[in-house]
Design a protein around this motif. Structure first.
Motif, PDB file in Angstrom:
ATOM      1  N   MET A 189       0.836  -1.211   0.000  1.00 12.31           N
ATOM      2  CA  MET A 189       0.000   0.000   0.000  1.00 12.31           C
ATOM      3  C   MET A 189       0.867   1.256   0.000  1.00 12.31           C
ATOM      4  O   MET A 189       0.542   2.247  -0.674  1.00 12.31           O
ATOM      5  N   PHE A 190       1.964   1.237   0.730  1.00 13.24           N
ATOM      6  CA  PHE A 190       2.884   2.366   0.753  1.00 13.24           C
ATOM      7  C   PHE A 190       3.490   2.587  -0.627  1.00 13.24           C
ATOM      8  O   PHE A 190       3.503   3.712  -1.146  1.00 13.24           O
ATOM      9  N   GLN A 191       3.977   1.514  -1.248  1.00 13.63           N
ATOM     10  CA  GLN A 191       4.640   1.631  -2.546  1.00 13.63           C
ATOM     11  C   GLN A 191       3.691   2.103  -3.645  1.00 13.63           C
ATOM     12  O   GLN A 191       4.092   2.829  -4.546  1.00 13.63           O
ATOM     13  N   SER A 192       2.432   1.724  -3.552  1.00 12.05           N
ATOM     14  CA  SER A 192       1.455   2.105  -4.581  1.00 12.05           C
ATOM     15  C   SER A 192       0.825   3.472  -4.321  1.00 12.05           C
ATOM     16  O   SER A 192       0.138   4.004  -5.193  1.00 12.05           O
ATOM     17  N   GLY A 193       1.031   4.028  -3.127  1.00  7.11           N
ATOM     18  CA  GLY A 193       0.397   5.295  -2.772  1.00  7.11           C
ATOM     19  C   GLY A 193      -0.943   5.119  -2.072  1.00  7.11           C
ATOM     20  O   GLY A 193      -1.553   6.093  -1.646  1.00  7.11           O
ATOM     21  N   GLU A 194      -1.410   3.869  -1.963  1.00 10.79           N
ATOM     22  CA  GLU A 194      -2.705   3.618  -1.330  1.00 10.79           C
ATOM     23  C   GLU A 194      -2.711   3.972   0.157  1.00 10.79           C
ATOM     24  O   GLU A 194      -3.753   4.369   0.689  1.00 10.79           O
ATOM     25  N   LEU A 195      -1.564   3.826   0.816  1.00 13.81           N
ATOM     26  CA  LEU A 195      -1.523   4.090   2.252  1.00 13.81           C
ATOM     27  C   LEU A 195      -1.756   5.572   2.534  1.00 13.81           C
ATOM     28  O   LEU A 195      -2.602   5.917   3.368  1.00 13.81           O
ATOM     29  N   THR A 196      -1.051   6.442   1.834  1.00 14.70           N
ATOM     30  CA  THR A 196      -1.266   7.877   2.055  1.00 14.70           C
ATOM     31  C   THR A 196      -2.657   8.281   1.586  1.00 14.70           C
ATOM     32  O   THR A 196      -3.280   9.151   2.192  1.00 14.70           O
ATOM     33  N   ALA A 197      -3.163   7.646   0.532  1.00 19.43           N
ATOM     34  CA  ALA A 197      -4.530   7.932   0.088  1.00 19.43           C
ATOM     35  C   ALA A 197      -5.538   7.549   1.172  1.00 19.43           C
ATOM     36  O   ALA A 197      -6.523   8.274   1.396  1.00 19.43           O
ATOM     37  N   LEU A 198      -5.288   6.435   1.852  1.00 18.01           N
ATOM     38  CA  LEU A 198      -6.168   6.024   2.951  1.00 18.01           C
ATOM     39  C   LEU A 198      -6.118   7.054   4.081  1.00 18.01           C
ATOM     40  O   LEU A 198      -7.159   7.443   4.614  1.00 18.01           O
ATOM     41  N   PHE A 199      -4.915   7.504   4.442  1.00 21.71           N
ATOM     42  CA  PHE A 199      -4.801   8.511   5.488  1.00 21.71           C
ATOM     43  C   PHE A 199      -5.525   9.797   5.079  1.00 21.71           C
ATOM     44  O   PHE A 199      -6.201  10.422   5.894  1.00 21.71           O
ATOM     45  N   ASP A 200      -5.385  10.192   3.806  1.00 19.20           N
ATOM     46  CA  ASP A 200      -6.094  11.381   3.316  1.00 19.20           C
ATOM     47  C   ASP A 200      -7.603  11.189   3.421  1.00 19.20           C
ATOM     48  O   ASP A 200      -8.322  12.065   3.909  1.00 19.20           O
ATOM     49  N   LYS A 201      -8.080  10.043   2.961  1.00 21.86           N
ATOM     50  CA  LYS A 201      -9.519   9.746   2.980  1.00 21.86           C
ATOM     51  C   LYS A 201     -10.075   9.779   4.396  1.00 21.86           C
ATOM     52  O   LYS A 201     -11.187  10.269   4.632  1.00 21.86           O
ATOM     53  N   GLU A 202      -9.289   9.270   5.347  1.00 19.17           N
ATOM     54  CA  GLU A 202      -9.742   9.200   6.737  1.00 19.17           C
ATOM     55  C   GLU A 202      -9.450  10.478   7.526  1.00 19.17           C
ATOM     56  O   GLU A 202      -9.776  10.570   8.708  1.00 19.17           O
ATOM     57  N   GLY A 203      -8.819  11.455   6.866  1.00 27.00           N
ATOM     58  CA  GLY A 203      -8.528  12.722   7.530  1.00 27.00           C
ATOM     59  C   GLY A 203      -7.431  12.625   8.579  1.00 27.00           C
ATOM     60  O   GLY A 203      -7.431  13.379   9.553  1.00 27.00           O
ATOM     61  N   ILE A 204      -6.502  11.712   8.366  1.00 26.82           N
ATOM     62  CA  ILE A 204      -5.399  11.518   9.311  1.00 26.82           C
ATOM     63  C   ILE A 204      -4.193  12.307   8.806  1.00 26.82           C
ATOM     64  O   ILE A 204      -3.706  12.057   7.704  1.00 26.82           O
ATOM     65  N   PRO A 205      -3.718  13.267   9.595  1.00 29.74           N
ATOM     66  CA  PRO A 205      -2.578  14.092   9.134  1.00 29.74           C
ATOM     67  C   PRO A 205      -1.304  13.259   8.986  1.00 29.74           C
ATOM     68  O   PRO A 205      -1.048  12.349   9.775  1.00 29.74           O
ATOM     69  N   HIS A 206      -0.550  13.600   7.969  1.00 35.33           N
ATOM     70  CA  HIS A 206       0.741  12.943   7.735  1.00 35.33           C
ATOM     71  C   HIS A 206       1.599  13.887   6.933  1.00 35.33           C
ATOM     72  O   HIS A 206       1.107  14.823   6.307  1.00 35.33           O
ATOM     73  N   ALA A 207       2.891  13.631   6.936  1.00 37.09           N
ATOM     74  CA  ALA A 207       3.830  14.533   6.264  1.00 37.09           C
ATOM     75  C   ALA A 207       4.115  14.132   4.824  1.00 37.09           C
ATOM     76  O   ALA A 207       4.284  14.984   3.969  1.00 37.09           O
TER      77      ALA A 207
END
Length: 114
Positions: A91-109
């Motif tokens: 998920m990290f390599q495909s970008g899905e992990l950050t997309a999930l954090f964005d979708k769930e409104g979880i802040p990340h750098a």
């Protein structure tokens, strides 16, 4: 698995947006797979809570029954089981992990793919 273990696991999962059940701690992981997931979450810059399953054999066995997933580490986002090391890495390599954090409104750098 006892009701008290189930309740304790659920309370841990509900206590933070991102929860990682792992062997050891982020500062001192006790297995390579736990270390990889910590590194991914650190790279992404998402705050997370860790639960050291080695500190409690009931949690160590109970989390596997709770998720119906046989291995540790286990990553939960907003109460939902995401997966173990391989799934988190993919998920990290495909970008899905950050997309999930964005979708769930979880802040990340980190917003770029690996």
């Amino acid at each position: 698995m006892s009701d008290s273990t189930t309740a304790q696991i659920k309370a841990e999962i509900d206590s933070a947006d991102v929860v990682l059940f792992m062997k050891g701690t982020p500062a001192a992981p006790q297995c390579g797979f736990s270390m990889q997931v910590c590194q991914i979450l650190g790279h992404v810059g998402v705050p997370f809570k860790s639960v050291n399953v080695l500190a409690d054999p009931f949690i160590r066995d109970g989390i596997k029954a709770y998720s119906q997933w046989p291995t540790i580490p286990q990553l939960y986002v907003k109460g939902e089981f995401i997966g173990g090391c391989d799934i988190t890495r993919e998920m990290f390599q495909s970008g899905e992990l950050t997309a999930l954090f964005d979708k769930e409104g979880i802040p990340h750098a980190q917003t770029a793919k690996a």
